[in-house]
Write a protein that holds these residues in place. Structure first.
Motif, PDB file in Angstrom:
ATOM      1  N   ILE A 101      -9.371  34.627  62.146  1.00 23.46           N
ATOM      2  CA  ILE A 101      -8.105  35.357  62.095  1.00 23.46           C
ATOM      3  C   ILE A 101      -7.876  35.946  60.695  1.00 23.46           C
ATOM      4  CG2 ILE A 101      -6.723  33.313  61.560  1.00 23.46           C
ATOM      5  CD1 ILE A 101      -4.537  34.523  63.395  1.00 23.46           C
ATOM      6  N   GLY A 102      -8.552  35.369  59.695  1.00 25.24           N
ATOM      7  CA  GLY A 102      -8.477  35.849  58.322  1.00 25.24           C
ATOM      8  C   GLY A 102      -9.869  35.901  57.719  1.00 25.24           C
ATOM      9  N   LEU A 103     -10.163  36.982  56.993  1.00 26.36           N
ATOM     10  CA  LEU A 103     -11.508  37.166  56.462  1.00 26.36           C
ATOM     11  C   LEU A 103     -11.436  37.904  55.137  1.00 26.36           C
ATOM     12  CD1 LEU A 103     -14.588  36.922  57.120  1.00 26.36           C
ATOM     13  CD2 LEU A 103     -14.385  39.168  58.208  1.00 26.36           C
ATOM     14  N   ALA A 104     -12.161  37.406  54.131  1.00 24.74           N
ATOM     15  CA  ALA A 104     -12.275  38.083  52.836  1.00 24.74           C
ATOM     16  C   ALA A 104     -13.663  38.706  52.753  1.00 24.74           C
ATOM     17  CB  ALA A 104     -12.073  37.096  51.691  1.00 24.74           C
ATOM     18  N   VAL A 105     -13.719  40.003  52.398  1.00 31.27           N
ATOM     19  CA  VAL A 105     -14.993  40.716  52.292  1.00 31.27           C
ATOM     20  C   VAL A 105     -14.978  41.599  51.050  1.00 31.27           C
ATOM     21  CG1 VAL A 105     -15.373  40.712  54.789  1.00 31.27           C
ATOM     22  CG2 VAL A 105     -14.239  42.671  53.719  1.00 31.27           C
ATOM     23  N   SER A 106     -16.142  42.056  50.660  1.00 32.59           N
ATOM     24  CA  SER A 106     -16.227  42.989  49.545  1.00 32.59           C
ATOM     25  C   SER A 106     -16.126  44.422  50.066  1.00 32.59           C
ATOM     26  CB  SER A 106     -17.542  42.782  48.789  1.00 32.59           C
ATOM     27  OG  SER A 106     -18.632  42.990  49.664  1.00 32.59           O
ATOM     28  N   PRO A 107     -15.687  45.360  49.202  1.00 34.37           N
ATOM     29  CA  PRO A 107     -15.631  46.757  49.635  1.00 34.37           C
ATOM     30  C   PRO A 107     -17.006  47.229  50.109  1.00 34.37           C
ATOM     31  CG  PRO A 107     -14.441  46.484  47.572  1.00 34.37           C
ATOM     32  CD  PRO A 107     -15.170  45.190  47.836  1.00 34.37           C
TER      33      PRO A 107
ATOM     34  N   SER B 129       6.922  41.175  65.104  1.00 32.67           N
ATOM     35  CA  SER B 129       7.740  40.021  65.482  1.00 32.67           C
ATOM     36  C   SER B 129       7.535  38.854  64.520  1.00 32.67           C
ATOM     37  CB  SER B 129       7.377  39.574  66.904  1.00 32.67           C
ATOM     38  OG  SER B 129       6.096  38.968  66.909  1.00 32.67           O
ATOM     39  N   GLU B 130       8.449  37.915  64.591  1.00 37.63           N
ATOM     40  CA  GLU B 130       8.341  36.686  63.788  1.00 37.63           C
ATOM     41  C   GLU B 130       7.048  35.946  64.124  1.00 37.63           C
ATOM     42  OE1 GLU B 130      10.554  35.316  61.504  1.00 37.63           O
ATOM     43  OE2 GLU B 130      11.826  37.090  61.594  1.00 37.63           O
ATOM     44  N   ASP B 131       6.661  35.940  65.406  1.00 38.94           N
ATOM     45  CA  ASP B 131       5.428  35.261  65.823  1.00 38.94           C
ATOM     46  C   ASP B 131       4.197  35.905  65.192  1.00 38.94           C
ATOM     47  OD1 ASP B 131       6.855  33.435  67.373  1.00 38.94           O
ATOM     48  OD2 ASP B 131       6.592  34.601  69.219  1.00 38.94           O
ATOM     49  N   VAL B 132       4.187  37.221  65.128  1.00 41.23           N
ATOM     50  CA  VAL B 132       3.068  37.929  64.501  1.00 41.23           C
ATOM     51  C   VAL B 132       3.005  37.587  63.025  1.00 41.23           C
ATOM     52  CG1 VAL B 132       2.279  40.228  63.762  1.00 41.23           C
ATOM     53  CG2 VAL B 132       2.863  39.801  66.156  1.00 41.23           C
ATOM     54  N   LEU B 133       4.140  37.647  62.337  1.00 39.87           N
ATOM     55  CA  LEU B 133       4.160  37.329  60.906  1.00 39.87           C
ATOM     56  C   LEU B 133       3.720  35.894  60.652  1.00 39.87           C
ATOM     57  CD1 LEU B 133       7.437  39.140  59.856  1.00 39.87           C
ATOM     58  CD2 LEU B 133       5.080  39.827  59.341  1.00 39.87           C
ATOM     59  N   ALA B 134       4.137  34.979  61.508  1.00 40.06           N
ATOM     60  CA  ALA B 134       3.754  33.568  61.341  1.00 40.06           C
ATOM     61  C   ALA B 134       2.265  33.360  61.595  1.00 40.06           C
ATOM     62  CB  ALA B 134       4.573  32.691  62.277  1.00 40.06           C
ATOM     63  N   ALA B 135       1.667  34.171  62.467  1.00 42.62           N
ATOM     64  CA  ALA B 135       0.254  34.008  62.803  1.00 42.62           C
ATOM     65  C   ALA B 135      -0.673  34.541  61.710  1.00 42.62           C
ATOM     66  CB  ALA B 135      -0.056  34.710  64.125  1.00 42.62           C
ATOM     67  N   LEU B 136      -0.234  35.543  60.959  1.00 42.32           N
ATOM     68  CA  LEU B 136      -1.094  36.121  59.927  1.00 42.32           C
ATOM     69  C   LEU B 136      -1.281  35.143  58.773  1.00 42.32           C
ATOM     70  CD1 LEU B 136       0.364  39.736  59.838  1.00 42.32           C
ATOM     71  CD2 LEU B 136      -1.934  39.078  60.612  1.00 42.32           C
ATOM     72  N   PRO B 137      -2.529  34.816  58.418  1.00 45.54           N
ATOM     73  CA  PRO B 137      -2.738  33.895  57.300  1.00 45.54           C
ATOM     74  C   PRO B 137      -2.348  34.540  55.973  1.00 45.54           C
ATOM     75  CG  PRO B 137      -4.838  34.673  58.166  1.00 45.54           C
ATOM     76  CD  PRO B 137      -3.771  35.247  59.037  1.00 45.54           C
TER      77      PRO B 137
ATOM     78  N   ILE C 116      -6.726  33.278  52.433  1.00 48.40           N
ATOM     79  CA  ILE C 116      -7.952  34.008  52.783  1.00 48.40           C
ATOM     80  C   ILE C 116      -8.843  34.139  51.552  1.00 48.40           C
ATOM     81  CG2 ILE C 116      -8.888  36.217  53.565  1.00 48.40           C
ATOM     82  CD1 ILE C 116      -6.279  36.548  55.231  1.00 48.40           C
ATOM     83  N   LEU C 117      -8.261  34.494  50.400  1.00 46.02           N
ATOM     84  CA  LEU C 117      -9.054  34.651  49.182  1.00 46.02           C
ATOM     85  C   LEU C 117      -9.671  33.331  48.738  1.00 46.02           C
ATOM     86  CD1 LEU C 117      -6.839  37.160  47.178  1.00 46.02           C
ATOM     87  CD2 LEU C 117      -9.130  37.591  48.133  1.00 46.02           C
ATOM     88  N   SER C 118      -8.952  32.240  48.890  1.00 45.92           N
ATOM     89  CA  SER C 118      -9.495  30.949  48.429  1.00 45.92           C
ATOM     90  C   SER C 118     -10.514  30.363  49.408  1.00 45.92           C
ATOM     91  CB  SER C 118      -8.372  29.945  48.166  1.00 45.92           C
ATOM     92  OG  SER C 118      -7.734  29.577  49.372  1.00 45.92           O
ATOM     93  N   GLU C 119     -10.342  30.607  50.723  1.00 40.75           N
ATOM     94  CA  GLU C 119     -11.244  30.009  51.707  1.00 40.75           C
ATOM     95  C   GLU C 119     -12.319  30.972  52.202  1.00 40.75           C
ATOM     96  OE1 GLU C 119      -9.057  28.035  54.829  1.00 40.75           O
ATOM     97  OE2 GLU C 119      -7.689  27.107  53.374  1.00 40.75           O
ATOM     98  N   GLY C 120     -12.094  32.260  52.097  1.00 42.71           N
ATOM     99  CA  GLY C 120     -13.068  33.244  52.561  1.00 42.71           C
ATOM    100  C   GLY C 120     -12.960  33.540  54.049  1.00 42.71           C
ATOM    101  N   ILE C 121     -12.864  32.498  54.850  1.00 40.85           N
ATOM    102  CA  ILE C 121     -12.723  32.621  56.300  1.00 40.85           C
ATOM    103  C   ILE C 121     -11.614  31.677  56.738  1.00 40.85           C
ATOM    104  CG2 ILE C 121     -13.817  32.176  58.537  1.00 40.85           C
ATOM    105  CD1 ILE C 121     -16.481  32.886  57.292  1.00 40.85           C
ATOM    106  N   VAL C 122     -10.672  32.190  57.516  1.00 39.50           N
ATOM    107  CA  VAL C 122      -9.583  31.364  58.041  1.00 39.50           C
ATOM    108  C   VAL C 122      -9.635  31.448  59.561  1.00 39.50           C
ATOM    109  CG1 VAL C 122      -7.081  31.011  58.153  1.00 39.50           C
ATOM    110  CG2 VAL C 122      -8.149  31.776  56.010  1.00 39.50           C
ATOM    111  N   ARG C 123      -9.724  30.301  60.183  1.00 40.70           N
ATOM    112  CA  ARG C 123      -9.747  30.240  61.647  1.00 40.70           C
ATOM    113  C   ARG C 123      -8.348  29.877  62.141  1.00 40.70           C
ATOM    114  NH1 ARG C 123     -14.674  31.550  62.701  1.00 40.70           N
ATOM    115  NH2 ARG C 123     -16.383  30.715  61.493  1.00 40.70           N
ATOM    116  N   ARG C 124      -8.047  30.261  63.375  1.00 40.02           N
ATOM    117  CA  ARG C 124      -6.743  29.985  63.960  1.00 40.02           C
ATOM    118  C   ARG C 124      -6.538  28.480  64.112  1.00 40.02           C
ATOM    119  NH1 ARG C 124      -3.849  33.228  68.734  1.00 40.02           N
ATOM    120  NH2 ARG C 124      -2.135  31.818  69.067  1.00 40.02           N
ATOM    121  N   GLU C 125      -5.358  28.052  63.747  1.00 36.29           N
ATOM    122  CA  GLU C 125      -5.010  26.631  63.885  1.00 36.29           C
ATOM    123  C   GLU C 125      -4.256  26.442  65.181  1.00 36.29           C
ATOM    124  OE1 GLU C 125      -2.834  25.560  60.394  1.00 36.29           O
ATOM    125  OE2 GLU C 125      -4.439  26.199  59.069  1.00 36.29           O
TER     126      GLU C 125
END
Length: 174
Positions: free
Chosen positions: A49-55, A151-159, A164-173
């Motif tokens: 759901i969250g991903l850090a990548v290089s340009p 929506s509030e649900d969308v905002l709450a779901a976004l990591p 994202i920067l510290s973990e590189g990959i964030v999976r849905r909890e």
């Protein structure tokens, strides 16, 4: 670009021929985000759901949900008149509906935060965030503070960008 397995085999052959014909092959990183769903369809999500990548990284969205079609669509006025939640230097994208095992690719070059959603499943919070580069990069744009059309649900779901920067990959909890 929407591709099926047949296209991937053909394109792979063309790419191999092109690389074989050149002396130097430049490789661009490819990161995969899967569209997933539970067997009965009561839950759907992007993985990760969250991903850090290089340009310059190519993102491949692939539908691994056998029971649903999905999209990967950026929040942008060009896509259904949504508020922009991608860097101003970035091109918006909309994969259109992907059937199971089809995929769509986009290369991200502008540094910043990209928020995207699945058109038919946004209200189920099927959303994701990609962070390209780091806040110190020239032209960096952080996440949008305009929350008027999500929506509030969308905002709450976004990591969080920091997570994202510290973990590189964030999976849905769950």
């Amino acid at each position: 670009m929407i591709c099926t397995r047949r296209h991937a085999v053909w394109l792979g052959g063309c790419a191999a021929a092109a690389v074989a014909g050149s002396r130097i092959a430049l490789a661009h990183p490819v990161a995969t985000i899967e569209m997933r769903g539970s067997p009965r369809g009561e839950r759907i999500w992007y993985d990760p759901i969250g991903l850090a990548v290089s340009p310059g990284t190519t993102i491949r969205f692939i539908n691994r949900d056998p029971g649903n079609s999905h999209t990967a669509t950026t929040f942008h006025p060009a896509n259904y008149d949504r508020r922009r939640r991608i860097p101003s230097a970035a091109e918006p994208w909309d994969s259109d509906f992907l059937l199971p095992d089809e995929y769509f690719e986009v290369t991200l070059t502008a540094p910043g935060v990209y928020d995207y959603y699945c058109l038919p499943h946004e209200m189920a919070a099927m959303v994701g965030r990609i962070v390209v580069g780091t806040p110190g990069d020239s032209g960096w744009e952080g996440s949008s503070h305009d929350e008027s059309d999500v929506s509030e649900d969308v905002l709450a779901a976004l990591p969080l960008v920091q997570k994202i920067l510290s973990e590189g990959i964030v999976r849905r909890e769950d």
